[in-house]
Motif scaffolding. Structure first.
Motif, short mmCIF file in Angstrom:
data_model
loop_
_atom_site.label_atom_id
_atom_site.label_comp_id
_atom_site.label_asym_id
_atom_site.label_seq_id
_atom_site.Cartn_x
_atom_site.Cartn_y
_atom_site.Cartn_z
N ILE A 216 0.84 -1.08 -0.02
CA ILE A 216 -0.01 -0.10 -0.25
C ILE A 216 0.91 1.12 -0.02
O ILE A 216 0.62 2.29 -0.70
N TRP A 219 2.17 1.89 -3.50
CA TRP A 219 1.18 2.16 -4.50
C TRP A 219 0.85 3.68 -4.25
O TRP A 219 0.71 4.58 -5.07
N ALA A 220 0.86 4.04 -2.73
CA ALA A 220 0.78 5.45 -2.64
C ALA A 220 1.92 6.30 -3.13
O ALA A 220 1.88 7.45 -3.87
N LEU A 222 3.96 5.57 -5.62
CA LEU A 222 3.97 5.75 -7.04
C LEU A 222 2.74 6.61 -7.60
O LEU A 222 2.57 6.84 -8.56
N GLY A 223 1.83 6.72 -6.50
CA GLY A 223 0.58 7.49 -7.35
C GLY A 223 -0.24 6.81 -7.99
O GLY A 223 -1.19 7.27 -8.69
N ALA A 224 -0.29 5.53 -7.83
CA ALA A 224 -0.87 4.48 -8.70
C ALA A 224 -2.07 4.18 -7.86
O ALA A 224 -2.64 3.03 -8.06
N LEU A 225 -2.45 4.70 -6.70
CA LEU A 225 -3.46 4.10 -5.86
C LEU A 225 -4.74 4.18 -6.78
O LEU A 225 -5.78 3.47 -6.58
N ASP A 226 -5.23 5.33 -7.63
CA ASP A 226 -6.57 5.33 -8.34
C ASP A 226 -6.33 4.35 -9.42
O ASP A 226 -7.40 3.64 -9.48
N ASP A 227 -5.07 3.93 -9.72
CA ASP A 227 -5.39 3.04 -10.79
C ASP A 227 -5.73 1.65 -10.21
O ASP A 227 -6.40 0.78 -10.72
N ARG A 228 -5.20 1.33 -8.84
CA ARG A 228 -5.34 0.20 -8.12
C ARG A 228 -6.84 0.21 -7.94
O ARG A 228 -7.45 -0.81 -8.06
N LEU A 229 -7.33 1.26 -7.49
CA LEU A 229 -9.00 1.31 -7.07
C LEU A 229 -9.71 1.09 -8.36
O LEU A 229 -10.76 0.31 -8.56
#
Lengths: 568, 565
Positions: A216, A219-220, A222-229
């Motif tokens: 987590i 992800w945060a 990398l700024g890829a959290l939205d991609d993850r969501l």
């Protein structure tokens, strides 16, 4: 990077479950009979009460009602007691099945690890054991037992009504066939594919969640959290389709249940009232005919729930059994295993090739190597050149696709696998730390060793001061988060040293360790003594000088093999 | 057990709708049940006592048919609607959990282990959905139906009404008493389940090592033992939970029996009409049925409420307030003064002063365990400083605390490569583009790959960079994984690069190539590289040696401050 997972049919899955259930079949039979009796008491209570009230309305002498009064009370009491016993016995049986299934699962995973493991993602594996096994438990509790109980009660009720008026009994039988067999059966069949998909999606979702929570911060960062969501949401959209289908199917079955029993009452009236008028049946019995279908409502609800659970639990059972049937990448155990010829083995590899399950080509090709007591081997090579694969072959995790491997002249395939593994101390890359204390992490390499021995070996890998500060009971947490990468590696190394096996396989043991300590550790490691054979996998070129033999690997082949000047 | 977790209403948007639908359908079902009973009793009484024939009751039978159809429709609608909205609520809460975990960041440690959180969002959420779709509507029915039936009974037959009124309250009373005990047991059970899943995840992850040391069988035995313990605790819970349903069943069926006998005896003496008697008999079990169903679903509900409690508690954990400032300079100078880094209960390193000048290459060394990685997490803004100031330059030449900066902007400025190479299931290309949006500059990607000494072997993969990597990049060597994440950081358009031991798994030649590549591609950017190896030292503009650790309670000057270029 995935292998075809063996496909398991319903029949195979049930056969496997049957073998687990067999020792407790007595309990299951008792539970089924008790359950049926409990339900029957409920039906009996209402039917008898209906008769009692209708008869009482004709104002007969009270004494003629006494048998019915006692009967009504008896039914009232025994129903609860029988149900209690049934629940205790069936749940105990189901939990026994659960324990056995979970253990078999871990046994199998232990057998196929690590080469057989990447077939499933780790989170998915977790879903399979925790979730699917629970679903299999439901197969017993919510499908098989309620269905067999319902079959008994339905037959009994129809038979009871047949004594009063065969036509009404036939009508009830018809209604029960529709709402207990036809509709739930058709729905179960229709839902089978959807449930399978739903279960796969749920497992996928658990894996996705595991991966998301596991990394987590990354992800945060990398700024890829939205991609993850978004990915999670896409998965949820796919899941919601099957959820909707299931909701609709459950609603259909429950609606049909209410409808069919309502029709049961209506048919009883339509057939019974002319019967009363014509004198075929006594007027009192009409109340029994009309009210019995109402008493069956609970049973019908149970059948609907069972039918809804059936495809799901069957699919779960198939998936659980799939894990149990995954082939061992190390090949079958020897039929008549031979013991190790000696504890000071000479192991010879000639022309050995090997590949990981699912790989299209061999990861290592034609490796020749000799391990004997006192020999120090340094394995150099680019990342990905096959060094770790070679160790996996030595450890017996992976069976060679070509070439031969012998110990003291005996082919390794004939040796008892447990004994073979016991030859090696191993520290892997990355170092594996279990989520328990330092002491426990070391102790499993040599059960029963003293605290003094543990302290000594930690001191040897330069963790003496660290230990003094934290103590042997210091927990290492998930992935060993409470310790740095270098400390993890040194704990793993300490573990391998503590095991004190004839062969030490050290895979990048100091990659995260400070250079000064690393130099000292490697020198200490390579001064292993005359009994131990040491294989050091390293990317530190300066370590090459410490070996009697230096192998350099590239693209799965040994490209250079140099034997040092004879040293005494 | 508390039957409902009120905080859910605040957190889950769809729950009000679910409650409203359950309430409306509950009222309708209760009314239909009473009408059906009255109709049926009238028909039977007329035939049995009045001796009428079929033709005279056809009208009533027709109405009965209407009620039956209505009940079937209501029952189907209730099942369908509640299941759908429960699923929607689950989807919503899961997404919130992921966001919450992200907001909590690395400060969330230990007690919320990954496996536990995944179990909560997976199995736990399933339990909550089952509770919302199965238990909650039943809860409404169990209030509405008994009240309607009681009202009818009192209006038509006082004695039966009193019997039911006398026994009905005992049911929730017993449920509460026994539920109170079961709640503790359920928590214990959940703990066992959590231990079970953590233990299992750990054993699976450690299987290679366990197997190598001949301990896999032993650990399998351990799982067997833990599962056995699970059975014992679960059976203990169930014995009590079932005792509750035993009491409920006894109360319900015995009361029905009492009502039936009392009605029968009063019919004999002529104090009651058959019509009322039969209606009472049909309705009396209906008064208890919803409560009994509630009891039967009790432990699944207990699981659901327990999950709800844990989910709500997790979602309610206070998170560090996200910053909002967006006026950070494009080439930010980062300044740390008296900075102490670590976790809330465990300071790790500091206080120290540090300046990160734009375009400078700082190499951080120090003994393992001294807190190098913790320092990087803090500099990346993922871990709040324990004390001291960590500030970043703004466009107007002023400074703002890093924690005040908008997280999205902070991520566009600063990227971090952790020690554990972090790859996802997906293609190499997807992994390189993680977190990036907008047009893709393929040439730049290849340049980053080449700089990380990865271009060559990525080209040789079966499908080149479209090759799909399994979970966590398994199938690649540790060194290959490491080089991919370095390439990803280099390809990202961030100004500050924080690299935690980026070459620890590489052989010397590859290490040198990667370091040279980093130096070349990151020219003009700020780089902080944590290492314990010698090679990176040659690249450094500045060195920070943390030695064997600085005591947290004594201020130690690191002797390093921002120089001029």
């Amino acid at each position: 990077m995935t292998t075809a997972v063996p496909q398991v049919t319903n029949r195979q899955a049930l056969r496997e479950l049957l073998s687990i259930v067999r020792p407790i079949r007595g309990r299951l039979l008792a539970a089924a009979v008790l359950g049926a009796l409990a339900t029957a008491c409920g039906v009996g209570l209402l039917a008898l009460s209906a008769w009692l009230i209708a008869r009482a309305a004709q104002q007969p002498p009270v004494l003629t009602l006494m048998v019915a009064v006692v009967g009504v009370r008896t039914f009232g009491i025994s129903r609860g007691l029988l149900r209690y016993l049934e629940r205790l016995i069936s749940h105990d049986a189901a939990l026994r099945v659960l324990a056995e299934l979970r253990s078999r699962m871990v046994d199998r995973l232990a057998a196929i690890a690590p080469a057989g493991l990447p077939v499933w993602r780790r989170g998915e594996l977790l879903a399979r054991t925790v979730g699917d096994v629970d679903e299999v438990q439901d197969l017993l509790l919510r499908v098989i037992l309620p269905l067999s109980g319902a079959a008994l009660v339905a037959t009994g009720s129809v038979a009871g009504l047949a004594i009063i008026q065969p036509a009404a009994a036939l009508a009830l039988a018809l209604c029960l066939v529709v709402c207990c067999l036809l509709v739930p059966g058709l729905q179960a069949r229709r839902m089978a594919a959807a449930e399978e998909e739903d279960l796969t999606l749920r497992a996928e979702r658990t894996a996705e969640l595991f991966q998301t929570f596991d990394g987590i911060s990354d992800w945060a960062a990398l700024g890829a959290l939205d991609d993850r969501l978004d990915r999670l949401r896409a998965l949820e959209v796919r899941t919601s389709r099957s959820t909707r289908l299931r909701a609709r199917s459950v609603a259909l079955v429950s609606g049909t249940g209410v409808l069919a029993l309502g029709f049961g009452v209506l048919l009883a009236l339509l057939l019974g009232i002319p019967g009363v008028t014509s004198g075929e049946i006594g007027p009192v019995w009409l109340a029994v005919l009309a009210l019995t279908p109402l008493a069956l409502a609970e049973m019908v609800t149970g059948v609907g729930a069972a039918a809804a659970a059936l495809p799901r639990s069957l699919a779960a059972a198939r998936r659980v059994v799939t894990v149990l049937h995954t082939p061992d990448p190390a090949g079958p155990e020897p039929v008549d295993p031979e013991p190790l010829p000696s504890r000071a083995p000479v192991i010879r590899l000639s022309g050995v090739s090997a590949r990981w399950p699912g790989a299209a080509a061999d990861t290592i090709t034609g490796v020749d190597l000799e391990l004997r007591p006192g020999k120090r081997i340094v394995l150099l090579g680019e990342s990905g050149s096959g060094k770790s694969t070679l160790l996996a072959v030595l450890l017996g995790f992976l069976r060679p696709t070509a070439g031969s491997m012998t110990v003291d002249g005996v082919p390794v395939e004939r040796i008892d696998r447990q004994e073979w593994t016991s030859l090696f101390g191993w520290t892997g890359d990355p170092a594996q730390i279990l989520a328990t204390t330092v002491g426990e992490n070391l102790r499993f390499a040599r059960p029963g060793c003293t605290d003094a021995e543990l302290t000594a070996v930690l001191d040897r890998v330069g963790l003496g001061a660290w230990l003094a500060e934290r103590g042997l009971d210091c927990p290492l947490g998930e992935h060993g988060v409470a310790v740095s990468g270098g400390e993890q590696q040194r704990i793993a190394l300490a573990r391998a040293l503590l095991a004190d096996r004839p062969v030490l396989l050290a895979d990048e043991p100091v990659a995260h360790v400070d250079p000064v300590i690393a130099d000292r550790l490697v020198t200490d490691l390579m001064a292993g003594g005359a009994e131990r054979c040491t294989v050091l996998v390293t990317h530190r070129r300066q370590d090459a000088g410490l070996g009697d033999e230096v192998l350099e690997m590239s693209a799965g082949r040994v490209v250079r093999q140099t034997v040092a000047e004879v040293r005494v | 057990m508390r039957p409902f977790e009120p905080r859910l209403v605040r957190l889950a948007a769809g729950i009000r709708g679910l409650l409203a639908v359950s309430l409306l359908l509950g009222v309708a079902i209760a009314l239909a049940t009473i009408v059906q009973a009255v109709l049926l009793a009238k028909i039977l009484a007329e035939v049995i006592i009045g001796g009428v024939d079929l033709a005279q009751v056809t009208g009533r039978i027709g109405w009965l048919l209407v009620v039956v159809l209505l009940r079937a429709g209501l029952s189907a609608a209730s099942d369908n609607l509640t299941a759908r909205s429960a699923a929607r609520i689950g989807v919503d809460l899961r997404a919130r959990m992921v966001r919450q975990a992200a907001d909590l960041g690395p400060a969330r440690r230990g007690d919320q282990a990954t496996a536990e959180l995944s179990t909560l969002a997976g199995t736990g959420m399933d339990a909550l959905e089952a509770y919302l779709s199965g238990y909650l509507p039943q809860l409404f029915l169990s209030v509405l139906v008994p009240f309607s039936v009681l009202w009818f009974l009192f209006a038509s037959d006082l004695t039966s009404g009193l019997i039911v009124l006398g026994t009905l309250p005992l049911i929730p009373l017993f449920m509460a008493l026994i539920g109170w005990y079961t709640q503790r047991q359920t928590r214990a059970k959940w703990r066992t389940l959590t231990v079970l899943s953590n233990h299992f995840a750990d054993v699976v992850a450690g299987l290679p090592t366990l197997k190598a040391f001949g301990r896999a069988k032993f650990q399998a035995g351990e799982v067997r033992r833990v599962t056995g313990a699970y059975r014992t605790t679960t059976m203990a819970t169930l014995r009590v939970a079932f005792l509750s349903s035993l009491v409920l069943e006894l109360l319900a069926t015995l009361s029905v029996a009492l009502v039936a006998v009392a009605v029968g005896l009063r019919l004999v003496s002529g104090n009651l009409t058959l019509e009322v008697g039969l209606a009472v008999l049909i309705l009396a079990p209906e008064a208890y049925l919803p409560l009994r169903t509630l009891g039967a679903r009790f432990h699944s509900a207990a699981d659901g409420v327990e999950s709800a409690r844990r989910i709500v508690e997790f979602l309610d954990t206070p998170v560090p307030r996200a910053g909002t400032r967006t006026d950070v300079a494009t080439e930010p100078r980062i300044l740390a003064t008296d900075l102490v880094v670590g976790y809330p209960d465990a300071p790790v390193l500091g206080p120290l002063d540090l300046t990160l000048e734009p375009g400078r290459f700082l190499v951080v060394t120090g003994a393992s365990g001294v807190g190098k990685s913790t320092l990087l997490l803090t500099l990346a803004g993922l871990l709040p400083p324990l004390s001291g100031a960590l500030t970043v330059a703004t466009v107007d030449g002023g400074r703002t605390a890093l924690s005040e900066v908008d997280p999205a902007l902070r991520r566009r400025r600063i990227s971090l490569v952790g020690q554990r190479p972090f790859l996802v299931a997906g293609s190499v290309r997807e992994n390189l583009l993680l977190g990036q949006d907008g047009p893709v500059d393929e040439a730049l990607l290849w340049r980053a790959l080449a700089a990380a000494d990865a271009a060559e072997w990525v080209r040789l993969l079966p499908q080149g960079w479209d090759t799909i990597l399994a979970d966590g990049g398994s199938g690649l060597s540790a060194g290959q994984r490491q080089r991919l994440v370095v390439a990803r950081a280099l390809a990202a358009p961030t100004q500050v690069l924080l690299l935690d031991e980026p070459t620890s798994h590489l052989d010397t030649e590859s290490e040198l190539r990667v370091l040279a590549g980093i130096r070349e591609v990151s020219a003009g950017r700020t780089v902080v590289l944590v290492t314990h190896r010698r090679a990176p030292l040659d690249l450094a503009d500045e060195l920070l040696d943390l030695g064997s650790g600085t005591p947290v309670d004594t201020a130690v000057s690191t002797g390093l401050s921002g120089g001029t270029r």
